[in-house]
Design an enzyme around this catalytic site. Structure first.
Site, PDB file in Angstrom:
ATOM      1  N   ARG A  56       0.715  -4.831  -5.793  1.00  0.00           N
ATOM      2  CA  ARG A  56       0.953  -6.109  -5.122  1.00  0.00           C
ATOM      3  C   ARG A  56       1.210  -7.123  -6.233  1.00  0.00           C
ATOM      4  O   ARG A  56       0.632  -7.016  -7.308  1.00  0.00           O
ATOM      5  CB  ARG A  56      -0.236  -6.462  -4.239  1.00  0.00           C
ATOM      6  CG  ARG A  56      -0.359  -5.446  -3.085  1.00  0.00           C
ATOM      7  CD  ARG A  56      -1.287  -5.912  -1.985  1.00  0.00           C
ATOM      8  NE  ARG A  56      -1.127  -5.073  -0.803  1.00  0.00           N
ATOM      9  CZ  ARG A  56      -1.865  -3.980  -0.539  1.00  0.00           C
ATOM     10  NH1 ARG A  56      -2.800  -3.596  -1.385  1.00  0.00           N
ATOM     11  NH2 ARG A  56      -1.671  -3.293   0.565  1.00  0.00           N
ATOM     12  N   CYS A  57       2.102  -8.057  -5.997  1.00  0.00           N
ATOM     13  CA  CYS A  57       2.538  -8.968  -7.061  1.00  0.00           C
ATOM     14  C   CYS A  57       2.557 -10.395  -6.525  1.00  0.00           C
ATOM     15  O   CYS A  57       3.467 -10.785  -5.800  1.00  0.00           O
ATOM     16  CB  CYS A  57       3.931  -8.546  -7.536  1.00  0.00           C
ATOM     17  SG  CYS A  57       4.656  -9.675  -8.739  1.00  0.00           S
ATOM     18  N   ARG A  88     -26.175  12.333  18.088  1.00  0.00           N
ATOM     19  CA  ARG A  88     -26.075  11.000  17.487  1.00  0.00           C
ATOM     20  C   ARG A  88     -24.855  10.242  17.998  1.00  0.00           C
ATOM     21  O   ARG A  88     -24.011  10.780  18.713  1.00  0.00           O
ATOM     22  CB  ARG A  88     -25.920  11.130  15.966  1.00  0.00           C
ATOM     23  CG  ARG A  88     -27.220  11.300  15.250  1.00  0.00           C
ATOM     24  CD  ARG A  88     -26.974  11.447  13.749  1.00  0.00           C
ATOM     25  NE  ARG A  88     -28.238  11.520  13.044  1.00  0.00           N
ATOM     26  CZ  ARG A  88     -28.393  12.037  11.843  1.00  0.00           C
ATOM     27  NH1 ARG A  88     -27.353  12.552  11.203  1.00  0.00           N
ATOM     28  NH2 ARG A  88     -29.575  12.042  11.259  1.00  0.00           N
ATOM     29  N   ASP A 101       0.141   1.833   8.621  1.00  0.00           N
ATOM     30  CA  ASP A 101      -0.327   0.994   9.733  1.00  0.00           C
ATOM     31  C   ASP A 101       0.613   0.985  10.946  1.00  0.00           C
ATOM     32  O   ASP A 101       0.202   0.578  12.028  1.00  0.00           O
ATOM     33  CB  ASP A 101      -0.511  -0.457   9.269  1.00  0.00           C
ATOM     34  CG  ASP A 101      -1.442  -0.574   8.081  1.00  0.00           C
ATOM     35  OD1 ASP A 101      -2.395   0.225   8.003  1.00  0.00           O
ATOM     36  OD2 ASP A 101      -1.214  -1.461   7.236  1.00  0.00           O
ATOM     37  N   ARG A 156      -4.867   7.134   3.175  1.00  0.00           N
ATOM     38  CA  ARG A 156      -3.577   6.843   2.557  1.00  0.00           C
ATOM     39  C   ARG A 156      -3.055   8.026   1.742  1.00  0.00           C
ATOM     40  O   ARG A 156      -1.887   8.013   1.322  1.00  0.00           O
ATOM     41  CB  ARG A 156      -3.715   5.616   1.657  1.00  0.00           C
ATOM     42  CG  ARG A 156      -3.875   4.311   2.419  1.00  0.00           C
ATOM     43  CD  ARG A 156      -2.828   3.304   2.028  1.00  0.00           C
ATOM     44  NE  ARG A 156      -2.902   2.906   0.664  1.00  0.00           N
ATOM     45  CZ  ARG A 156      -3.453   1.763   0.234  1.00  0.00           C
ATOM     46  NH1 ARG A 156      -3.968   0.905   1.091  1.00  0.00           N
ATOM     47  NH2 ARG A 156      -3.464   1.469  -1.035  1.00  0.00           N
ATOM     48  N   VAL A 182      17.535   8.574  -4.072  1.00  0.00           N
ATOM     49  CA  VAL A 182      18.126   8.919  -5.375  1.00  0.00           C
ATOM     50  C   VAL A 182      19.241   9.957  -5.187  1.00  0.00           C
ATOM     51  O   VAL A 182      20.350   9.806  -5.724  1.00  0.00           O
ATOM     52  CB  VAL A 182      17.023   9.436  -6.340  1.00  0.00           C
ATOM     53  CG1 VAL A 182      17.638  10.065  -7.586  1.00  0.00           C
ATOM     54  CG2 VAL A 182      16.081   8.296  -6.708  1.00  0.00           C
ATOM     55  N   GLY A 211       0.835  -1.213   0.000  1.00  0.00           N
ATOM     56  CA  GLY A 211       0.000   0.000   0.000  1.00  0.00           C
ATOM     57  C   GLY A 211       0.859   1.248   0.000  1.00  0.00           C
ATOM     58  O   GLY A 211       1.891   1.301   0.676  1.00  0.00           O
ATOM     59  N   ARG A 228     -17.571  14.878  14.198  1.00  0.00           N
ATOM     60  CA  ARG A 228     -18.001  15.250  15.551  1.00  0.00           C
ATOM     61  C   ARG A 228     -19.001  16.418  15.504  1.00  0.00           C
ATOM     62  O   ARG A 228     -19.991  16.420  16.237  1.00  0.00           O
ATOM     63  CB  ARG A 228     -16.790  15.627  16.415  1.00  0.00           C
ATOM     64  CG  ARG A 228     -17.164  16.160  17.788  1.00  0.00           C
ATOM     65  CD  ARG A 228     -15.927  16.574  18.550  1.00  0.00           C
ATOM     66  NE  ARG A 228     -15.180  15.421  19.022  1.00  0.00           N
ATOM     67  CZ  ARG A 228     -15.478  14.740  20.137  1.00  0.00           C
ATOM     68  NH1 ARG A 228     -16.502  15.091  20.874  1.00  0.00           N
ATOM     69  NH2 ARG A 228     -14.747  13.713  20.500  1.00  0.00           N
ATOM     70  N   THR A 246       4.402   2.351   5.569  1.00  0.00           N
ATOM     71  CA  THR A 246       3.000   1.930   5.646  1.00  0.00           C
ATOM     72  C   THR A 246       2.281   2.799   6.665  1.00  0.00           C
ATOM     73  O   THR A 246       2.873   3.174   7.684  1.00  0.00           O
ATOM     74  CB  THR A 246       2.846   0.443   6.054  1.00  0.00           C
ATOM     75  OG1 THR A 246       1.491   0.226   6.512  1.00  0.00           O
ATOM     76  CG2 THR A 246       3.774   0.020   7.172  1.00  0.00           C
TER      77      THR A 246
HETATM   78  P1  ADP Z   1       3.342  -4.832   2.666  1.00  0.00           P
HETATM   79  O1  ADP Z   1       4.667  -4.753   2.017  1.00  0.00           O
HETATM   80  O2  ADP Z   1       2.776  -3.475   2.971  1.00  0.00           O
HETATM   81  O3  ADP Z   1       3.331  -5.777   3.853  1.00  0.00           O
HETATM   82  P2  ADP Z   1       2.015  -6.872   1.091  1.00  0.00           P
HETATM   83  O4  ADP Z   1       1.951  -7.887   2.183  1.00  0.00           O
HETATM   84  O5  ADP Z   1       0.824  -6.730   0.196  1.00  0.00           O
HETATM   85  O6  ADP Z   1       2.306  -5.402   1.609  1.00  0.00           O
HETATM   86  O7  ADP Z   1       3.282  -7.251   0.213  1.00  0.00           O
HETATM   87  C1  ADP Z   1       3.658  -6.467  -0.889  1.00  0.00           C
HETATM   88  C2  ADP Z   1       4.273  -7.355  -1.956  1.00  0.00           C
HETATM   89  O8  ADP Z   1       5.453  -7.970  -1.428  1.00  0.00           O
HETATM   90  C3  ADP Z   1       3.402  -8.534  -2.411  1.00  0.00           C
HETATM   91  O9  ADP Z   1       2.436  -8.184  -3.365  1.00  0.00           O
HETATM   92  C4  ADP Z   1       4.447  -9.451  -2.984  1.00  0.00           C
HETATM   93  O10 ADP Z   1       4.837  -9.034  -4.272  1.00  0.00           O
HETATM   94  C5  ADP Z   1       5.617  -9.243  -2.028  1.00  0.00           C
HETATM   95  N1  ADP Z   1       5.573 -10.293  -1.009  1.00  0.00           N
HETATM   96  C6  ADP Z   1       4.706 -10.416   0.027  1.00  0.00           C
HETATM   97  N2  ADP Z   1       4.941 -11.534   0.728  1.00  0.00           N
HETATM   98  C7  ADP Z   1       5.975 -12.158   0.124  1.00  0.00           C
HETATM   99  C8  ADP Z   1       6.678 -13.373   0.355  1.00  0.00           C
HETATM  100  N3  ADP Z   1       6.358 -14.197   1.358  1.00  0.00           N
HETATM  101  N4  ADP Z   1       7.699 -13.682  -0.476  1.00  0.00           N
HETATM  102  C9  ADP Z   1       8.035 -12.862  -1.504  1.00  0.00           C
HETATM  103  N5  ADP Z   1       7.401 -11.712  -1.786  1.00  0.00           N
HETATM  104  C10 ADP Z   1       6.395 -11.348  -0.995  1.00  0.00           C
HETATM  105  O1  F6P Z   2      -1.305  -1.443   4.627  1.00  0.00           O
HETATM  106  C1  F6P Z   2      -1.979  -0.271   4.324  1.00  0.00           C
HETATM  107  C2  F6P Z   2      -3.451  -0.533   4.147  1.00  0.00           C
HETATM  108  O2  F6P Z   2      -4.078   0.702   3.825  1.00  0.00           O
HETATM  109  C3  F6P Z   2      -4.142  -1.189   5.332  1.00  0.00           C
HETATM  110  O3  F6P Z   2      -4.442  -0.276   6.361  1.00  0.00           O
HETATM  111  C4  F6P Z   2      -5.361  -1.780   4.666  1.00  0.00           C
HETATM  112  O4  F6P Z   2      -5.783  -2.929   5.385  1.00  0.00           O
HETATM  113  C5  F6P Z   2      -4.860  -2.159   3.308  1.00  0.00           C
HETATM  114  O5  F6P Z   2      -3.670  -1.411   3.084  1.00  0.00           O
HETATM  115  C6  F6P Z   2      -5.821  -1.888   2.193  1.00  0.00           C
HETATM  116  O6  F6P Z   2      -5.283  -2.355   1.032  1.00  0.00           O
HETATM  117  P1  F6P Z   2      -5.846  -2.075  -0.440  1.00  0.00           P
HETATM  118  O7  F6P Z   2      -5.183  -0.840  -0.940  1.00  0.00           O
HETATM  119  O8  F6P Z   2      -5.438  -3.272  -1.220  1.00  0.00           O
HETATM  120  O9  F6P Z   2      -7.331  -1.906  -0.351  1.00  0.00           O
END
Ligand code: ADP
Ligand code: F6P
Length: 325
Positions: free
Chosen positions: A77-78, A167, A132, A258, A29, A16, A159, A130
């Site tokens: 995400r991949c 409410r 979070d 975000r 960079v 994210g 608020r 992140t």
């Molecule tokens: P974050 O990095 O915020 O925790 P994600 O869990 O979605 O977010 O992971 C981001 C990306 O990192 C995934 O879409 C994937 O490409 C890669 N990734 C996540 N988990 C793994 C893993 N166990 N091994 C290799 N790559 C991973």
């Molecule tokens: O990790 C950041 C975050 O915004 C979390 O708070 C939330 O659970 C998630 O990503 C939402 O992901 P997406 O952008 O895939 O909806």
């Protein structure tokens, strides 16, 4: 890999997006160029790596981005990168594109990807980015401050209308599986109750009884913060209205948290961590995650970082529960 063998450093953002990621990219960079490296930006996280979406970055490539939310490198995400085949392909793409080392800005998932590349021979550094703040090795993650301030700004607006109508507002905030953002936002907005994934909650005790006590002392409007995933927000609002007769509305803040221009804190921490990451590579220190400990940048070996655990601050929870009456 010996220090002098690194000529080109790649940078990507993954998972994210978070406000301040751009400030980190800018720092990476510019620090890299200052230390004599060729800098490559990889777009759309590991997806872009596998697709070869990569371009050389110069000092001006990162102009006018320190104040911008999102990420100029895009993110994604991949799923393929979670497989051995995907990771091997990523390694080969690095070699093909001449990327000798990689800085990955993201969360724990992104660091697992970095660890896989490190194991294949590409030195990597992770930077926590992140909203979070759920990365165990660090006290702070880039984007957390801005996201909390955005949530607070929105809830302050809620608020006004909640109070005007006598409410109850049930507000869902983000946080993935962690309640750090919700707890701080709850304290800062004076919420009557904060529901966190780390704490079991009891509808009667934590909502109805507390609402009755606050009503007894004269309160007529209520803000309840729910960290995403704890309970369906609209269902909770319906249940409160049915049980108390207080007109109740549900609001899911969602992805607005975000976005936006990063706060001073996020810009400074991102700049610090970005510079520090390049400095580590330059000193021949590889496969680390950058962290903040008492406002100082430190670093942990990636396996160690990923094995750490973080817990909610019980004292802050007590602060929140005691004064929100
Ligand atoms: P974050 O990095 O915020 O925790 P994600 O869990 O979605 O977010 O992971 C981001 C990306 O990192 C995934 O879409 C994937 O490409 C890669 N990734 C996540 N988990 C793994 C893993 N166990 N091994 C290799 N790559 C991973
Ligand atoms: O990790 C950041 C975050 O915004 C979390 O708070 C939330 O659970 C998630 O990503 C939402 O992901 P997406 O952008 O895939 O909806």
């Amino acid at each position: 890999m010996a220090q002098k063998e690194i000529k080109t450093i790649g940078v990507l953002t993954s998972g994210g997006d978070a406000p301040g990621m751009n400030a980190a990219v800018r720092a990476i960079v510019r620090a890299g160029i200052a230390k004599g490296y060729r800098m490559m930006g990889i777009q759309r996280g590991y997806n872009g790596l596998l697709n070869g979406e990569c371009y050389e970055m110069n000092l001006r490539s990162v102009s006018e981005i320190i104040h911008r939310g999102g990420t100029v490198l895009y993110t994604a995400r991949c799923l393929e990168f979670k497989t051995k085949e995907g990771q091997q392909k990523g390694y080969e793409k690095c070699r093909e594109m001449g990327i000798d080392a990689l800085v990955v800005i993201g969360g724990d998932g992104s660091f697992m990807g970095a660890r896989a590349l490190a194991n294949l021979g590409i030195p990597c550094i992770g930077i926590p980015g992140t909203i979070d703040n759920d990365i165990a090795c660090t006290e702070y993650t880039i984007g957390y401050d801005t996201a909390m301030n955005t949530a607070v700004e929105m809830i302050d607006k809620l608020r006004d209308t909640t109070q005007s109508h006598d409410r109850c507002s049930v507000v869902e905030v983000m946080g993935h599986n962690a309640g750090y953002l919700a707890l701080n936002v709850g304290i800062a907005t004076g919420a009557m109750a904060v529901l966190l994934p780390e704490k079991e909650f009891d509808f009667q005790r934590d909502i109805l009884d507390k609402m009755a006590r606050t009503q007894f002392s004269g309160k007529k409007h209520f803000i309840i913060i729910v960290s995403e995933g704890v309970v369906p927000t609209q269902d909770l609002a319906n249940a409160i209205q049915a049980a108390t007769g207080v007109d109740t509305r549900a609001t899911i803040l969602g992805h607005v948290q975000r976005g936006g221009s990063p706060s001073l804190r996020d810009r400074v921490v991102a700049s610090y961590m970005g510079y520090y990451a390049v400095d580590l590579l330059d000193r021949g220190i590889y496969n680390r995650v950058v962290a903040l400990k008492g406002e100082k940048a430190v670093d942990y070996e990636v396996n160690e970082a990923l094995a750490m655990k973080k817990t909610i601050d019980e004292y802050m929870l007590e602060v929140c529960n005691t004064i929100s009456i």
